[in-house]
Design a protein around this motif. Structure first.
Motif, PDB file in Angstrom:
ATOM      1  N   ILE A  81       0.743  -1.096   0.133  1.00 59.14           N
ATOM      2  CA  ILE A  81      -0.100   0.099  -0.065  1.00 59.14           C
ATOM      3  C   ILE A  81       0.900   1.259  -0.039  1.00 59.14           C
ATOM      4  N   GLY A  82       1.865   1.256   0.892  1.00 58.34           N
ATOM      5  CA  GLY A  82       2.647   2.239   1.012  1.00 58.34           C
ATOM      6  C   GLY A  82       2.306   3.710   1.529  1.00 58.34           C
ATOM      7  N   GLY A  83       3.173   4.672   2.105  1.00 60.77           N
ATOM      8  CA  GLY A  83       2.700   6.086   2.410  1.00 60.77           C
ATOM      9  C   GLY A  83       2.065   6.118   4.115  1.00 60.77           C
ATOM     10  N   PHE A  84       1.986   5.110   4.583  1.00 61.86           N
ATOM     11  CA  PHE A  84       1.849   5.045   6.179  1.00 61.86           C
ATOM     12  C   PHE A  84       3.072   5.651   6.699  1.00 61.86           C
ATOM     13  N   PRO A  85       2.846   6.405   7.791  1.00 55.04           N
ATOM     14  CA  PRO A  85       4.155   6.736   8.606  1.00 55.04           C
ATOM     15  C   PRO A  85       4.668   5.059   9.088  1.00 55.04           C
ATOM     16  N   SER A  86       5.768   5.080   8.690  1.00 53.00           N
ATOM     17  CA  SER A  86       6.504   3.542   9.127  1.00 53.00           C
ATOM     18  C   SER A  86       6.563   3.365  10.451  1.00 53.00           C
ATOM     19  N   ASN A  87       6.407   4.403  11.405  1.00 50.14           N
ATOM     20  CA  ASN A  87       6.112   4.164  12.662  1.00 50.14           C
ATOM     21  C   ASN A  87       4.711   3.703  13.431  1.00 50.14           C
ATOM     22  N   SER A  88       3.726   3.916  12.615  1.00 50.62           N
ATOM     23  CA  SER A  88       2.461   3.706  12.842  1.00 50.62           C
ATOM     24  C   SER A  88       2.118   2.271  12.749  1.00 50.62           C
ATOM     25  N   PRO A  89       1.159   1.696  13.435  1.00 58.66           N
ATOM     26  CA  PRO A  89       0.852   0.144  13.408  1.00 58.66           C
ATOM     27  C   PRO A  89       0.318   0.031  11.950  1.00 58.66           C
TER      28      PRO A  89
END
Length: 171
Positions: free
Chosen positions: A51-59
């Motif tokens: 998917i990509g684009g979520f903050p990597s430190n978020s679940p």
């Protein structure tokens, strides 16, 4: 982890898996354990999974990056001649750091559990249950005997491995 493995490329990874598969017996089943979480808490750039684009430190970013690893390693496994049914993933988010546990790690465990439940070939190992913080602290498994640390003493890593092996033998 995903960035580094992508730089290696599926060709190099499939060569590795060919060597792994060569020494396996029977249906050549393998388990890939993905042990992560502590460093992920500090990663703020966008996730790079499917998917990509979520903050990597978020679940969500953590789960997206795990899924990216699953996709990449599965492709390499199949290029090496493996069957998708003979490859299993075990997500193992990092050990507990406190009680109550680090909120971010708790969320990663939930995200890994949810992802494992959605995949036919994945499971989740919860180190906070397998080796609870109180036990880790009482046995001074944290680095340099501190009451909490991202790194463990050798005895801590050995205790986790032993507890995991014992758990696997009883199931």
């Amino acid at each position: 982890m995903l960035t580094s493995l992508r730089k290696s490329g599926t060709s190099k990874l499939s060569t590795y898996f060919k060597d792994v598969r060569r020494i396996l017996n029977g249906d050549k089943t393998a388990i890939i354990t993905i042990h992560s979480g502590l460093n992920d808490r500090n990663r703020t750039q966008g996730s790079i999974g499917p998917i990509g684009g979520f903050p990597s430190n978020s679940p969500e970013g953590y789960a997206d990056n795990l899924m990216g690893l699953v996709h990449l390693l599965s492709q390499a496994w199949e290029l090496a001649g493996g069957d998708s049914h003979s490859l299993h993933f075990a997500f193992m988010p990092s050990h507990a750091l406190s009680e109550p546990d680090d909120a971010q790690l708790s969320k990663y465990r939930a995200a890994a559990r949810d992802l494992a439940e959605k995949l036919p070939n994945a499971s989740m190992i919860d180190l906070s249950i397998l080796m609870p913080y109180k036990e880790m602290r009482a046995n001074k498994y944290y680095d340099k005997g501190r009451p909490s640390d991202a790194h463990l003493q050798r005895t801590g890593y050995e205790a986790i491995a032993s507890a995991l092996a014992t758990q696997l033998q009883t199931q």
